[in-house]
Design an enzyme around this catalytic site. Structure first.
Site, mmCIF file in Angstrom:
data_model
loop_
_atom_site.group_PDB
_atom_site.id
_atom_site.type_symbol
_atom_site.label_atom_id
_atom_site.label_comp_id
_atom_site.label_asym_id
_atom_site.label_seq_id
_atom_site.Cartn_x
_atom_site.Cartn_y
_atom_site.Cartn_z
ATOM 1 N N ARG A 167 16.678 11.409 4.001
ATOM 2 C CA ARG A 167 15.786 10.422 3.781
ATOM 3 C C ARG A 167 14.671 10.125 3.928
ATOM 4 N NH1 ARG A 167 20.816 8.867 5.752
ATOM 5 N NH2 ARG A 167 22.357 8.564 4.398
ATOM 6 N N LYS A 172 2.323 9.763 -5.607
ATOM 7 C CA LYS A 172 3.459 9.999 -6.832
ATOM 8 C C LYS A 172 3.943 11.509 -6.480
ATOM 9 C CE LYS A 172 1.640 7.173 -10.252
ATOM 10 N NZ LYS A 172 1.143 6.974 -12.010
ATOM 11 N N GLU A 220 -10.470 16.328 -15.292
ATOM 12 C CA GLU A 220 -10.142 15.096 -14.684
ATOM 13 C C GLU A 220 -11.490 14.786 -13.488
ATOM 14 O OE1 GLU A 220 -7.040 13.678 -14.785
ATOM 15 O OE2 GLU A 220 -5.826 15.081 -15.560
ATOM 16 N N LYS A 276 -10.150 7.809 -6.364
ATOM 17 C CA LYS A 276 -8.668 7.650 -6.705
ATOM 18 C C LYS A 276 -8.027 6.807 -5.556
ATOM 19 C CE LYS A 276 -4.272 9.694 -7.732
ATOM 20 N NZ LYS A 276 -3.307 10.494 -8.305
ATOM 21 N N GLU A 334 1.130 1.343 -9.421
ATOM 22 C CA GLU A 334 0.727 1.031 -10.865
ATOM 23 C C GLU A 334 0.926 -0.191 -11.485
ATOM 24 O OE1 GLU A 334 0.407 4.588 -12.790
ATOM 25 O OE2 GLU A 334 0.401 3.870 -14.669
ATOM 26 N N ARG A 393 -4.109 0.995 -11.352
ATOM 27 C CA ARG A 393 -3.929 2.211 -11.594
ATOM 28 C C ARG A 393 -3.907 3.045 -12.872
ATOM 29 N NH1 ARG A 393 -0.327 5.792 -6.921
ATOM 30 N NH2 ARG A 393 -0.830 7.650 -7.556
ATOM 31 N N ASN A 434 -5.308 6.861 -16.280
ATOM 32 C CA ASN A 434 -4.620 7.442 -17.582
ATOM 33 C C ASN A 434 -5.719 7.768 -18.549
ATOM 34 O OD1 ASN A 434 -2.194 7.774 -16.113
ATOM 35 N ND2 ASN A 434 -1.680 5.810 -16.953
ATOM 36 N N HIS A 456 -5.483 10.295 -21.050
ATOM 37 C CA HIS A 456 -3.996 10.683 -21.059
ATOM 38 C C HIS A 456 -2.943 10.275 -22.163
ATOM 39 C CE1 HIS A 456 -5.621 12.052 -17.444
ATOM 40 N NE2 HIS A 456 -4.512 12.626 -17.040
ATOM 41 N N HIS A 462 -1.289 13.602 -23.272
ATOM 42 C CA HIS A 462 0.032 13.712 -23.183
ATOM 43 C C HIS A 462 0.839 13.923 -24.660
ATOM 44 C CE1 HIS A 462 0.403 11.624 -18.825
ATOM 45 N NE2 HIS A 462 0.160 13.211 -18.827
ATOM 46 N N HIS A 486 -2.571 20.752 -19.307
ATOM 47 C CA HIS A 486 -2.830 19.381 -19.261
ATOM 48 C C HIS A 486 -4.393 18.925 -19.109
ATOM 49 C CE1 HIS A 486 -2.286 15.610 -17.749
ATOM 50 N NE2 HIS A 486 -3.220 15.561 -16.927
HETATM 51 P P1 NAD Z 1 0.137 24.209 -11.352
HETATM 52 O O1 NAD Z 1 0.454 23.734 -10.062
HETATM 53 O O2 NAD Z 1 1.053 24.771 -12.301
HETATM 54 O O3 NAD Z 1 -1.060 25.267 -11.084
HETATM 55 C C1 NAD Z 1 -1.405 25.984 -12.217
HETATM 56 C C2 NAD Z 1 -1.594 27.604 -11.931
HETATM 57 O O4 NAD Z 1 -2.420 27.857 -11.147
HETATM 58 C C3 NAD Z 1 -0.138 27.977 -11.654
HETATM 59 O O5 NAD Z 1 -0.031 29.292 -12.285
HETATM 60 C C4 NAD Z 1 -0.447 28.494 -10.109
HETATM 61 O O6 NAD Z 1 0.307 29.593 -9.548
HETATM 62 C C5 NAD Z 1 -1.847 28.795 -10.098
HETATM 63 N N1 NAD Z 1 -2.490 28.704 -8.896
HETATM 64 C C6 NAD Z 1 -2.461 27.524 -8.018
HETATM 65 N N2 NAD Z 1 -3.518 27.658 -7.144
HETATM 66 C C7 NAD Z 1 -4.176 28.900 -7.519
HETATM 67 C C8 NAD Z 1 -5.299 29.585 -6.706
HETATM 68 N N3 NAD Z 1 -5.855 28.898 -5.754
HETATM 69 N N4 NAD Z 1 -5.525 30.772 -7.119
HETATM 70 C C9 NAD Z 1 -5.191 31.213 -8.400
HETATM 71 N N5 NAD Z 1 -4.014 30.653 -8.850
HETATM 72 C C10 NAD Z 1 -3.355 29.507 -8.390
HETATM 73 O O7 NAD Z 1 -0.570 23.247 -12.272
HETATM 74 P P2 NAD Z 1 -1.628 22.194 -11.996
HETATM 75 O O8 NAD Z 1 -2.586 21.977 -12.933
HETATM 76 O O9 NAD Z 1 -2.121 22.295 -10.444
HETATM 77 O O10 NAD Z 1 -0.831 20.667 -11.736
HETATM 78 C C11 NAD Z 1 -0.209 20.284 -12.954
HETATM 79 C C12 NAD Z 1 1.075 19.241 -12.549
HETATM 80 O O11 NAD Z 1 0.304 18.199 -11.613
HETATM 81 C C13 NAD Z 1 1.843 18.696 -13.611
HETATM 82 O O12 NAD Z 1 3.150 18.975 -13.192
HETATM 83 C C14 NAD Z 1 1.400 17.135 -13.448
HETATM 84 O O13 NAD Z 1 2.397 16.220 -13.681
HETATM 85 C C15 NAD Z 1 0.908 17.138 -11.993
HETATM 86 N N6 NAD Z 1 0.359 16.135 -11.634
HETATM 87 C C16 NAD Z 1 0.786 15.153 -10.668
HETATM 88 C C17 NAD Z 1 0.058 13.999 -10.472
HETATM 89 C C18 NAD Z 1 0.394 13.068 -9.333
HETATM 90 O O14 NAD Z 1 -0.071 11.929 -9.177
HETATM 91 N N7 NAD Z 1 1.553 13.400 -8.520
HETATM 92 C C19 NAD Z 1 -1.249 13.634 -11.107
HETATM 93 C C20 NAD Z 1 -1.735 14.820 -11.994
HETATM 94 C C21 NAD Z 1 -0.959 15.922 -12.382
HETATM 95 MG MG MG Z 2 -4.011 14.003 -15.269
#
Ligand code: NAD
Ligand code: MG
Length: 374
Positions: free
Chosen positions: A128, A150, A192, A233, A243, A247, A251, A254, A258, A273
């Protein structure tokens, strides 16, 4: 000189109810993670990461945690969006239980946004709710997903549909970890970064135009940019954690982005992305200009800068194509931010002047997309 000698930059996130936390930003922070995590008070701190990041930084963080007297362990999932699944969530949760993570212990999310969302959600529901630390290793995760609480996974019915708000206790953004990121992931995260300037800080966008090369090269500009984005942020999150309003400005770009991601398939590798966001930001500004809200010159400046940084800015640049205007509209209508069939967009009166525009006419969007695709 070791990389840890420079003091990290700190951004405080002043949430109420004892949920406030610090974001530390600096080169080499992962090597000293142990002492900072141990200061939170726990007996165990188990790392959740992906296999790529585990190979690069897993040992360093684990050794640092153990040197600080914490019992540790590593759970590594496959890299990529596909790991934000029910199956991987179950495996991570059971893994944490097998590592004997108790109520007072910590989960350390070491990796990009995928790991942060997945590990954060596992932490939110384990017993929990156990506390967690974000150690973001992509630019996107450092400026966006690691801050704000999030967390979640994907359902076969859509992205991020299963989740929880669960704030981290600490964010450790080691900007040197970005040195191993591919140029493509670096650029994607940069979309971003630029977004924060476009949303509400024209001065920061101008700073980006002047300093983006230093950010990519790992100079002090990188730390400064991450701190500015986290501050922006955090300010939004503190005013509108769940949100209900403001917030949604985060987006910007986006709604279009998306839709393009959905049309190309999330794990296809055709569009990451941030690339979808870069096209989306350019479209949001051109659409705003078309509606007479924003000077056309400003829309041009946005696309020029993103293109200079190596990002796509037009629908024609989607590898393999993205279908026609109707297909894009349908993909947008599936977005969870669509209410009662009316499209809500984040539009702009200029750089740094974004606003929420509900009830945008579908026909207007269609005509715009038709022209964009011509
Ligand atoms: P990811 O976590 O898939 O990382 C991208 C790639 O980079 C992966 O293959 C990973 O193994 C590699 N990698 C990570 N760190 C590395 C490093 N230091 N050196 C070499 N390789 C490395 O993708 P991302 O772009 O970081 O995140 C995308 C995700 O984030 C999506 O699922 C999205 O929905 C989520 N997201 C969440 C929020 C939130 O508020 N929670 C906001 C934006 C995006
Ligand atoms: Mg984004």
């Amino acid at each position: 000189m070791t990389e840890t000698e420079r003091a990290p930059l700190t951004v405080h996130v002043p949430l109420d109810g004892g949920r406030d936390y610090d974001i530390l930003i600096g080169r080499g922070l992962l090597a000293s993670a142990g002492a900072r995590v141990a200061a939170l008070g726990a007996r165990a701190a188990v790392i959740v990461t992906d296999e790529t990041v585990a190979a690069l930084y897993g040992d360093r963080v684990r050794e640092s945690l153990e040197a600080a007297g914490l019992r540790s362990g590593v759970i590594a999932v496959a890299p990529g969006e596909a790991s934000k699944s029910y199956a991987t969530y179950a495996a991570v949760s059971d893994g944490l239980l097998a590592h004997r993570v108790e109520r007072n212990d910590l989960v350390v999310a070491l990796g990009g946004g995928v790991v942060g969302d997945l590990a954060g959600f596992a932490a939110a529901t384990l017993r929990r709710g156990v506390r967690f630390v974000q150690a973001p290793t992509t630019l996107l995760a450092q400026v966006d997903s690691s801050v704000g609480g999030k967390t979640g996974i994907n359902s076969p019915l859509g992205k991020n549909l299963i989740g929880a708000f669960h704030q981290p206790r600490l964010v450790l953004a080691d900007t040197a970890a970005l040195d191993t990121l591919t140029q493509r992931e670096m650029r994607a995260g940069y979309a971003e970064v630029a977004k924060y300037g476009l949303i509400g800080d024209a001065g920061f966008f101008a700073w980006c135009e002047a300093n983006w090369r230093g950010l990519f090269a790992g100079g002090p500009e990188r730390d400064e940019a991450v701190a500015i984005c986290c501050r922006a942020k955090a300010a939004v999150v503190v005013r509108d954690e769940r949100e209900d309003g403001e917030r949604a400005l985060l987006n910007l770009g986006h709604t279009f982005g998306h839709a393009l991601e959905r049309l190309t398939g999330y794990d296809s590798g055709r569009l990451v992305h941030g690339e979808g966001v870069a096209i989306g930001l350019s479209l949001a500004f051109r659409f705003s200009a078309r509606l007479g809200l924003c000077p056309g010159q400003e829309a041009g400046r946005v696309a020029n800068h993103l293109a200079l940084a190596g990002l796509p800015t037009r629908l024609q640049q989607v590898p393999g194509g993205c279908g026609d205007a109707e297909a894009i509209l349908d993909a947008m209508a599936q977005d969870k931010k669509v209410r009662d069939g009316a499209l809500t967009f984040i539009l702009a009166r200029g750089i740094g002047k974004s606003f929420i525009a509900p009830g945008i006419d579908r026909a207007e969007v269609r005509a715009f997309l038709d022209d964009e695709l011509r």
